[in-house]
Design an enzyme around this catalytic site. Structure first.
Site, PDB file in Angstrom:
ATOM      1  N   CYS A 278     -17.696 -34.218 -36.711  1.00 44.59           N
ATOM      2  CA  CYS A 278     -17.948 -32.920 -37.345  1.00 44.59           C
ATOM      3  C   CYS A 278     -16.684 -32.372 -38.005  1.00 44.59           C
ATOM      4  O   CYS A 278     -16.745 -31.789 -39.087  1.00 44.59           O
ATOM      5  CB  CYS A 278     -18.504 -31.934 -36.323  1.00 44.59           C
TER       6      CYS A 278
ATOM      7  N   GLU B 148     -22.986 -28.509 -36.366  1.00 50.76           N
ATOM      8  CA  GLU B 148     -22.131 -28.330 -37.537  1.00 50.76           C
ATOM      9  C   GLU B 148     -22.651 -29.117 -38.742  1.00 50.76           C
ATOM     10  O   GLU B 148     -22.645 -28.603 -39.873  1.00 50.76           O
ATOM     11  CB  GLU B 148     -20.696 -28.796 -37.243  1.00 50.76           C
TER      12      GLU B 148
ATOM     13  N   CYS C 196     -16.361 -32.035 -32.694  1.00 51.13           N
ATOM     14  CA  CYS C 196     -15.957 -33.404 -32.370  1.00 51.13           C
ATOM     15  C   CYS C 196     -15.295 -34.026 -33.604  1.00 51.13           C
ATOM     16  O   CYS C 196     -15.308 -33.441 -34.692  1.00 51.13           O
ATOM     17  CB  CYS C 196     -17.185 -34.211 -31.944  1.00 51.13           C
TER      18      CYS C 196
END
Length: 158
Positions: free
Chosen positions: A88, A57, A85
């Site tokens: 990101c 990402e 996560c």
């Protein structure tokens, strides 16, 4: 799931496959501008680049910002094979990405509903989240990778 969602998630899956071929965790991402043009691509490169920031990402966001010559991406949709996560997800919020389409949830580190939900916090931006686009394909790619890693570990430690 729309036809466009499926089309662009397949592009993210192709990025994930590239990561797998590099012996990286197979996560891929693409950013689409105004529903028609890919402006950023990325796949995990943490092991290859020896850098904790090299998530799919973040690489895609970096490339999209460079493509548009700006840090705001409100007219964009991020397609990613695995739920982002917290790091990101924070970058997604900060980049003002309007929509995030996720292939499969991540119950261990996911930050848009997995372990936590950044959209539940009083932040200045909340992307629209769509979960489960090509879920089985995204999940199977990850399962197959980790199965192979376990087998490789067993072989190396006989």
């Amino acid at each position: 799931m729309t036809e466009l969602d499926e089309r662009f998630m397949r592009e993210a899956l192709a990025e994930a496959e590239t990561a797998r071929e590099m012996d990286e965790v197979p996560v891929g991402a693409v950013i689409v501008y105004r529903g028609e043009r890919i402006i950023g691509r990325g796949h995990n490169e943490k092991e290859t680049g020896k850098n904790a920031l090299y998530h799919a990402e973040l690489i895609a966001i970096d490339r999209a910002c460079r493509e548009l010559s700006g840090w705001r991406l409100p007219d964009s949709t991020l397609y990613v094979t695995l739920e982002p996560c917290p790091m990101c997800a924070g970058a997604i919020v900060n980049a003002r990405i309007g929509r995030v389409v996720i292939g499969t949830a991540d119950p261990r580190t996911g930050a848009f509903g997995g372990v936590t939900d950044l959209n539940a916090l009083p932040l200045n931006h909340k992307p629209e989240i769509t979960l489960g686009v090509l879920q089985e394909e995204c999940s199977e790619l990850l399962r197959a990778y980790f199965r192979a890693q376990r087998e490789k570990y067993k072989e190396e430690n006989k």
